[in-house]
Write an enzyme that holds these catalytic residues in place. Structure first.
Site, mmCIF file in Angstrom:
data_model
loop_
_atom_site.group_PDB
_atom_site.id
_atom_site.type_symbol
_atom_site.label_atom_id
_atom_site.label_comp_id
_atom_site.label_asym_id
_atom_site.label_seq_id
_atom_site.Cartn_x
_atom_site.Cartn_y
_atom_site.Cartn_z
ATOM 1 C CD GLU A 54 -20.957 32.438 1.228
ATOM 2 O OE1 GLU A 54 -20.991 33.521 0.622
ATOM 3 O OE2 GLU A 54 -19.934 32.027 1.796
ATOM 4 C CE1 TYR B 71 -18.485 35.292 -3.620
ATOM 5 C CE2 TYR B 71 -20.554 35.305 -2.402
ATOM 6 C CZ TYR B 71 -19.183 35.234 -2.421
ATOM 7 O OH TYR B 71 -18.501 35.087 -1.251
ATOM 8 C CG ASP C 203 -16.725 38.572 -2.996
ATOM 9 O OD1 ASP C 203 -15.541 38.522 -3.374
ATOM 10 O OD2 ASP C 203 -17.057 38.478 -1.795
#
Ligand code: SF4
Length: 344
Positions: free
Chosen positions: A46, A129, A147
Site C-alpha cells: 500500500e 486511506y 483515493d
C-alpha cells in the site's frame, strides 16, 4: 446511520456492492500482494502504491520483501539499505516513514501491525486511506477507502457534484464509501473499487461496455461519464535550467558528491551538486551532455560538465565506483553518471 441515509439513494448501495464484489472475484489481476494475508506485506504494498503505478511497483515489491521479509528485518535495517532498496520508486519520504514506522511497531506493538484505526494512523506514513486499506484487506474490517480511483468511480456511479479537492465533495465521498463497504468481504469490495478505477473506469474513455456497474451508473445513464469528476485544471510545469559539475578524481575515477540534508527532497540520498548556469565551472571543465528530469511540478534541464579535481570541499565526499552501486543516489545523479566516459 449512513447506510440508512444512503439506502434511499439511487443506485441501491447493496446492488453496487454485490455487483462489484462478484466482478472483482472473477476479473482481478494476479498481483503478488493479493496472494498474501500478511499485514506487513500488505502494508508495504500500500505504501509503494501510494504514488506509483502497479506495473512499476511489482518488481520493487518482490525485491523489497525478499530483502526485508518482516517488520523486524525492516526495523533492524540500516537507513541507507532501506533507501537503496527503494531506489527507482521515487518519493523517498515513503521509505523513510515506513522504516520509522517499522521501528515503532516493534517497540510499541511487539512487532505486530495493529488493526485499529487510531493506532495505525499514529504510525508515520499511514493516513486515512492507507489505514482503511490495511484494515479491510489484511484484517477483514469494514473500513472505507477513498483515493483518486475510488473517488472517480463513486463520483460517476452516483453523479456526485464537486471538483477535486473540494472539502464538501471529499466529505460526501468518505460518507458514501463508509455506507457502501460491506461487513462481509470488505477486502474484495475495496479492492474491487480500486481495480475498477484502475482498469475499467479510467479517467478518459472509460470502458463502460465491460463495466459490472454499467446498469447502475448514473453518469453512464446520462452519457456523461467524463463530466464526473470535472477535469483538474493543469498548470504547466516550471522550467529550470541548471549546471552539474561532475568532479572526478584523477587517480581512481571517484566522483565528488554531497548527501542531501534532512529537510530536502530525497533526504539522505547522494548527489552530484548542482549550480546555477554559469556558476562554479572550473577551468578545463568539459561539457559532456545534458539531461532532463522532472521532480514534482518542475522540469529540469541540467547541462553536465566533467572536471578533474583532487580536493574535496567541506560537506562533500569522494564516492568510488563500487560505492555508487551500493549507495542510494538520486535519479538525476544516476542519469548524469551515465554521461561519463564508460557510463559510470
Ligand atoms: S459505467 Fe462507465 S462511468 Fe460508470 S462506473 Fe462503469 S466504467 Fe465508470
Amino acid at each position: 446511520m449512513w447506510r440508512a441515509r444512503f439506502a434511499r439513494m439511487t443506485p441501491d448501495p447493496r446492488a453496487v456492492t454485490r455487483a462489484l464484489v462478484r466482478w472483482f472475484k472473477r476479473a482481478q489481476r494476479d498481483l503478488p500482494w493479493r496472494r498474501t494475508r500478511d499485514p506487513y506485506a500488505i502494508w508495504v504494498s500500500e505504501i509503494m502504491l501510494q504514488q506509483t503505478r502497479v506495473e512499476a511497483v511489482v518488481p520493487h515489491y518482490e525485491r523489497f520483501l525478499a530483502r526485508f521479509p518482516s517488520v523486524h528485518a525492516l526495523a533492524d535495517a540500516h537507513a541507507d539499505d532501506v533507501l537503496h532498496a527503494w531506489s527507482g520508486l521515487g518519493y523517498y519520504r515513503r521509505a523513510r516513514q515506513l522504516h520509522a514506522a517499522a521501528a515503532l511497531v516493534v517497540r510499541e506493538h511487539a512487532g505486530t501491525l495493529p488493526a485499529d484505526e487510531p493506532a495505525l494512523r499514529a504510525l508515520p506514513g499511514i493516513g486515512r486511506y492507507t489505514a482503511g486499506a490495511i484494515r479491510s484487506i489484511a484484517f477483514g474490517e469494514p473500513a472505507p477507502i477513498v483515493d483518486g480511483n475510488v473517488a472517480r468511480v463513486l463520483s460517476r456511479v452516483y453523479a456526485l457534484r464537486g471538483a477535486h479537492g473540494e472539502a464538501r465533495r471529499e466529505k460526501r465521498l468518505w460518507e458514501l464509501a463508509t455506507a457502501l463497504v460491506p461487513a462481509r468481504d470488505p477486502s474484495a469490495f475495496n479492492q474491487g473499487l480500486m481495480e475498477l478505477g484502475a482498469t475499467v473506469c479510467v479517467p478518459r474513455a472509460p470502458r463502460c461496455d465491460t463495466c459490472p456497474l454499467a446498469a447502475l451508473c448514473v453518469a453512464h445513464a446520462r452519457g456523461r461519464e467524463e463530466a464526473f469528476p470535472p477535469p483538474k485544471p493543469r498548470a504547466a510545469p516550471a522550467r529550470v535550467a541548471q549546471w552539474a559539475i561532475v568532479r572526478v578524481r584523477a587517480r581512481d575515477g571517484a566522483v565528488l558528491m554531497r548527501r542531501r540534508g534532512k529537510d530536502e527532497v530525497n533526504a539522505g540520498q547522494w548527489e552530484v551538486p548542482l549550480t546555477a548556469p554559469g556558476a562554479g565551472a572550473p577551468r578545463g571543465a568539459q561539457r559532456v551532455g545534458a539531461v532532463r528530469h522532472g521532480i514534482l511540478k518542475t522540469a529540469y534541464k541540467v547541462e553536465a560538465f566533467v572536471a578533474r579535481a583532487n580536493a574535496a570541499p567541506r560537506g562533500s565526499r569522494w564516492i568510488a565506483a563500487d560505492e555508487r552501486v551500493r549507495l542510494p543516489l538520486t535519479t538525476l545523479t544516476r542519469k548524469l553518471l551515465k554521461l561519463l566516459p564508460g557510463g559510470a
